[in-house]
Design an enzyme around this catalytic site. Structure first.
Site, mmCIF file in Angstrom:
data_model
loop_
_atom_site.group_PDB
_atom_site.id
_atom_site.type_symbol
_atom_site.label_atom_id
_atom_site.label_comp_id
_atom_site.label_asym_id
_atom_site.label_seq_id
_atom_site.Cartn_x
_atom_site.Cartn_y
_atom_site.Cartn_z
ATOM 1 N N GLU A 33 45.003 36.634 28.224
ATOM 2 C CA GLU A 33 44.783 37.941 28.834
ATOM 3 C C GLU A 33 46.130 38.605 29.111
ATOM 4 O O GLU A 33 46.967 38.062 29.838
ATOM 5 C CB GLU A 33 43.976 37.837 30.140
ATOM 6 C CG GLU A 33 43.775 39.243 30.684
ATOM 7 C CD GLU A 33 43.120 39.354 32.046
ATOM 8 O OE1 GLU A 33 42.494 38.381 32.509
ATOM 9 O OE2 GLU A 33 43.264 40.431 32.652
ATOM 10 N N HIS A 81 38.209 29.132 32.731
ATOM 11 C CA HIS A 81 38.899 30.267 33.341
ATOM 12 C C HIS A 81 40.177 29.828 34.055
ATOM 13 O O HIS A 81 40.125 28.967 34.938
ATOM 14 C CB HIS A 81 37.951 30.940 34.342
ATOM 15 C CG HIS A 81 38.483 32.197 34.943
ATOM 16 N ND1 HIS A 81 38.549 32.402 36.301
ATOM 17 C CD2 HIS A 81 38.968 33.328 34.359
ATOM 18 C CE1 HIS A 81 39.042 33.606 36.533
ATOM 19 N NE2 HIS A 81 39.295 34.187 35.377
ATOM 20 N N ARG A 82 41.285 30.437 33.682
ATOM 21 C CA ARG A 82 42.613 30.074 34.223
ATOM 22 C C ARG A 82 42.800 28.555 34.105
ATOM 23 O O ARG A 82 43.366 27.928 35.004
ATOM 24 C CB ARG A 82 42.785 30.535 35.672
ATOM 25 C CG ARG A 82 42.484 32.006 35.886
ATOM 26 C CD ARG A 82 42.717 32.470 37.315
ATOM 27 N NE ARG A 82 42.086 33.759 37.568
ATOM 28 C CZ ARG A 82 41.974 34.348 38.746
ATOM 29 N NH1 ARG A 82 42.499 33.784 39.814
ATOM 30 N NH2 ARG A 82 41.368 35.516 38.887
ATOM 31 N N ASP A 124 46.383 34.090 31.985
ATOM 32 C CA ASP A 124 46.928 35.427 32.230
ATOM 33 C C ASP A 124 48.429 35.410 31.984
ATOM 34 O O ASP A 124 49.105 34.471 32.411
ATOM 35 C CB ASP A 124 46.680 35.821 33.693
ATOM 36 C CG ASP A 124 45.223 35.663 34.075
ATOM 37 O OD1 ASP A 124 44.427 36.540 33.726
ATOM 38 O OD2 ASP A 124 44.880 34.630 34.707
ATOM 39 N N LYS A 162 47.972 40.570 31.123
ATOM 40 C CA LYS A 162 47.835 41.093 32.496
ATOM 41 C C LYS A 162 48.969 42.073 32.775
ATOM 42 O O LYS A 162 48.756 43.126 33.359
ATOM 43 C CB LYS A 162 47.869 39.899 33.454
ATOM 44 C CG LYS A 162 47.357 40.185 34.824
ATOM 45 C CD LYS A 162 45.918 40.626 34.840
ATOM 46 C CE LYS A 162 44.987 39.551 35.346
ATOM 47 N NZ LYS A 162 43.591 40.066 35.388
ATOM 48 N N ASP A 192 35.199 28.985 35.910
ATOM 49 C CA ASP A 192 36.151 28.078 36.560
ATOM 50 C C ASP A 192 35.712 26.619 36.370
ATOM 51 O O ASP A 192 36.500 25.706 36.606
ATOM 52 C CB ASP A 192 36.200 28.363 38.069
ATOM 53 C CG ASP A 192 36.782 29.737 38.394
ATOM 54 O OD1 ASP A 192 37.666 30.197 37.656
ATOM 55 O OD2 ASP A 192 36.342 30.321 39.409
#
Ligand code: G3P
Ligand code: CA
Length: 226
Positions: free
Chosen positions: A101, A7-8, A36, A103, A221
């Site tokens: 993503e 994640h990220r 994102d 965003k 994460d």
């Protein structure tokens, strides 16, 4: 096997949405990284979560009002810059996939162009990408541009109609908040031809529960915990 998504990047270990974080996700054995994107003031696609730079950098202001040059001067953590989508794709380098993503509004067209460029010029295959969004309009826009791009429909909680939208969008997957899924939801998604990718699952007990529910992907994460 469940798809392990950082994640990220690997936000539990490194500054979020930075090349350092994406490299770490590769090292930790992730299958994909999630990131994102927004359009900045000078039109480039930049990888940042919020619509301002205030939380994640040493600067202030709206991403949409800052030029790429201005954004590049900011510290996004441990001396890292805000990267472009192309830079992250080069770090992933076909070893792992990229979940983009959408965003910011208006990102569907530019992201489609970058993905097509990676396929035609850098040897990527289409299944190396999933384009996800909470903005159903962006998902509809990218589907208009390509009937092949893999899309993922993001949601916190199903308030009705989202699985129908995903099926109509010919989505690849549905991405709900992990606390709001149960086996019935996953089964209904599967019946409609949709994989389920849950976010953002960090606690090992929750990761275990999601695996036993039979999700297809886990976004964390800490991709090393999956
Ligand atoms: O893609 C899953 C997750 O990233 C959605 O929430 O706020 O972390 O972008 P957020
Ligand atoms: Ca995200």
């Amino acid at each position: 096997m469940v798809v392990k998504v950082g994640h990220r990047g690997a936000a539990g270990h490194e500054p979020e949405n930075t090349l350092r974080g994406f490299r770490r996700a590769v090292e930790l054995g992730a299958d994909m990284v999630e990131l994102d994107v927004h359009l900045c003031g000078s039109g480039e696609l930049v990888v940042i979560h919020d619509d301002t730079v205030d939380r994640t950098t040493n600067g202030t202001g709206a991403v949409s009002e800052l030029t790429f040059e201005e954004l590049s001067r900011l510290d996004a953590g441990l001396g890292e810059r805000i990267p472009t989508l192309d830079e992250v794709i080069d770090v992933a380098d076909r070893e792992i996939g990229v979940n983009v993503e959408l965003k910011g509004l208006g990102t569907a067209g530019p992201v489609h162009e970058v993905i097509e460029g990676a396929i035609s010029e850098k040897g990527w295959s289409r299944d190396g990408f999933i384009v996800s969004s909470f903005h159903l309009g962006e998902l509809a826009a990218i589907r208009e541009l390509s009937d092949q791009v893999r899309t993922g429909v993001l949601l916190a909680r199903d308030r009705g109609g989202i699985l129908e939208f995903a099926e109509l969008n010919k989505a690849y997957s549905i991405h709900p908040y992990f606390g709001n899924v149960d086996s019935e939801f996953i089964g209904e998604a599967r019946d409609r031809g949709l994989r389920t990718f849950v976010w953002t699952v960090n606690d090992p007990a929750d990761i275990g529960e999601m695996k036993s529910l039979g999700v297809d992907g886990i976004i964390s994460d800490y991709p090393d915990r999956i």
